[in-house]
Design a protein around this motif. Structure first.
Motif, PDB file in Angstrom:
ATOM      1  N   VAL A  18       0.808  -1.044   0.088  1.00 61.65           N
ATOM      2  CA  VAL A  18      -0.048   0.059   0.027  1.00 61.65           C
ATOM      3  C   VAL A  18       0.913   1.457  -0.071  1.00 61.65           C
ATOM      4  O   VAL A  18       2.185   1.342   0.479  1.00 61.65           O
ATOM      5  N   ALA A  19       0.310   2.410  -0.206  1.00 64.54           N
ATOM      6  CA  ALA A  19       0.880   3.716  -0.402  1.00 64.54           C
ATOM      7  C   ALA A  19       0.196   4.562   0.035  1.00 64.54           C
ATOM      8  O   ALA A  19      -0.878   4.626  -0.500  1.00 64.54           O
ATOM      9  N   SER A  23       3.801   8.434  -2.152  1.00 64.61           N
ATOM     10  CA  SER A  23       5.119   8.329  -1.182  1.00 64.61           C
ATOM     11  C   SER A  23       5.551   6.705  -1.296  1.00 64.61           C
ATOM     12  O   SER A  23       5.181   6.062  -2.355  1.00 64.61           O
ATOM     13  N   LYS A  24       6.374   6.303  -0.425  1.00 65.49           N
ATOM     14  CA  LYS A  24       6.800   4.620  -0.529  1.00 65.49           C
ATOM     15  C   LYS A  24       5.708   4.009  -0.156  1.00 65.49           C
ATOM     16  O   LYS A  24       4.854   4.208   0.288  1.00 65.49           O
ATOM     17  N   TRP A  25       6.019   2.750  -0.824  1.00 66.13           N
ATOM     18  CA  TRP A  25       5.214   1.425  -0.839  1.00 66.13           C
ATOM     19  C   TRP A  25       5.530   0.913   0.745  1.00 66.13           C
ATOM     20  O   TRP A  25       6.779   0.951   1.147  1.00 66.13           O
ATOM     21  N   GLU A  49      -7.323  -0.200   5.566  1.00 65.95           N
ATOM     22  CA  GLU A  49      -6.468   0.159   4.541  1.00 65.95           C
ATOM     23  C   GLU A  49      -6.841  -0.434   2.837  1.00 65.95           C
ATOM     24  O   GLU A  49      -6.835   0.374   2.050  1.00 65.95           O
ATOM     25  N   THR A  50      -7.361  -1.415   2.990  1.00 61.95           N
ATOM     26  CA  THR A  50      -7.631  -2.126   1.543  1.00 61.95           C
ATOM     27  C   THR A  50      -9.028  -2.910   1.386  1.00 61.95           C
ATOM     28  O   THR A  50      -9.295  -3.074   0.264  1.00 61.95           O
ATOM     29  N   ARG A  51      -9.952  -2.497   2.369  1.00 61.17           N
ATOM     30  CA  ARG A  51     -11.234  -3.336   2.500  1.00 61.17           C
ATOM     31  C   ARG A  51     -11.227  -4.642   2.271  1.00 61.17           C
ATOM     32  O   ARG A  51     -12.333  -5.334   1.986  1.00 61.17           O
ATOM     33  N   ILE A  89      -5.048   5.352   2.671  1.00 59.46           N
ATOM     34  CA  ILE A  89      -4.277   4.874   1.584  1.00 59.46           C
ATOM     35  C   ILE A  89      -4.647   5.091   0.140  1.00 59.46           C
ATOM     36  O   ILE A  89      -5.847   5.459  -0.060  1.00 59.46           O
ATOM     37  N   ALA A  90      -3.619   5.485  -0.580  1.00 55.50           N
ATOM     38  CA  ALA A  90      -4.162   6.200  -1.833  1.00 55.50           C
ATOM     39  C   ALA A  90      -3.835   4.826  -2.890  1.00 55.50           C
ATOM     40  O   ALA A  90      -4.691   4.938  -3.930  1.00 55.50           O
TER      41      ALA A  90
END
Length: 126
Positions: A18-19, A23-25, A49-51, A89-90
């Motif tokens: 995730v990022a 920014s950084k992963w 963060e990711t569902r 999280i983008a």
């Protein structure tokens, strides 16, 4: 030092990263809430963060970084479930393990992936 639940989700040879913004992963995860169990924190952070809903959180190892104490878990998710960036999280991305070393990642992510590789190859601590 703050405790962090760090999550490894794997599909074959791919790991979920995730990022935030551009920014950084990093591996999904976050700081524990007061009184929260480590494995519950891992599942909660993955969902936030990711569902993705983890079926379980299996404790793998811990790593003390410079700012956080990472408690690393493996979370099993449905093969059909789709990771979607959520909350802070983008971006979410399934990345081949061999590609991770070439990405811009957080320092703890690099170390945790190295430890994971050593454990998988049976070379940790030798």
């Amino acid at each position: 030092m703050r405790k962090r639940a760090t999550v490894i989700c794997r599909r074959g040879k791919r790991i979920l990263l995730v990022a935030r913004n551009e920014s950084k992963w990093a591996l999904p995860g976050g700081i524990l809430k007061r009184g929260e169990d480590l494995s519950n924190a891992a599942l909660r952070e993955l969902k936030e963060e990711t569902r993705l809903s983890g079926k379980s959180a299996k404790y793998l190892f811990h790593y003390r970084g410079t700012q956080k104490h990472h408690h690393v878990f493996f979370c099993d998710v449905s093969k059909r479930a789709k990771a979607r960036a959520n909350n802070e999280i983008a971006h979410c991305r399934w990345v081949h393990v061999d590609e991770i070393a070439r990405l811009t990642t957080s320092s703890p992510t690099k170390v945790i992936m190295k430890i994971l590789g050593e454990k998988r190859n049976g070379t940790r601590g030798k």
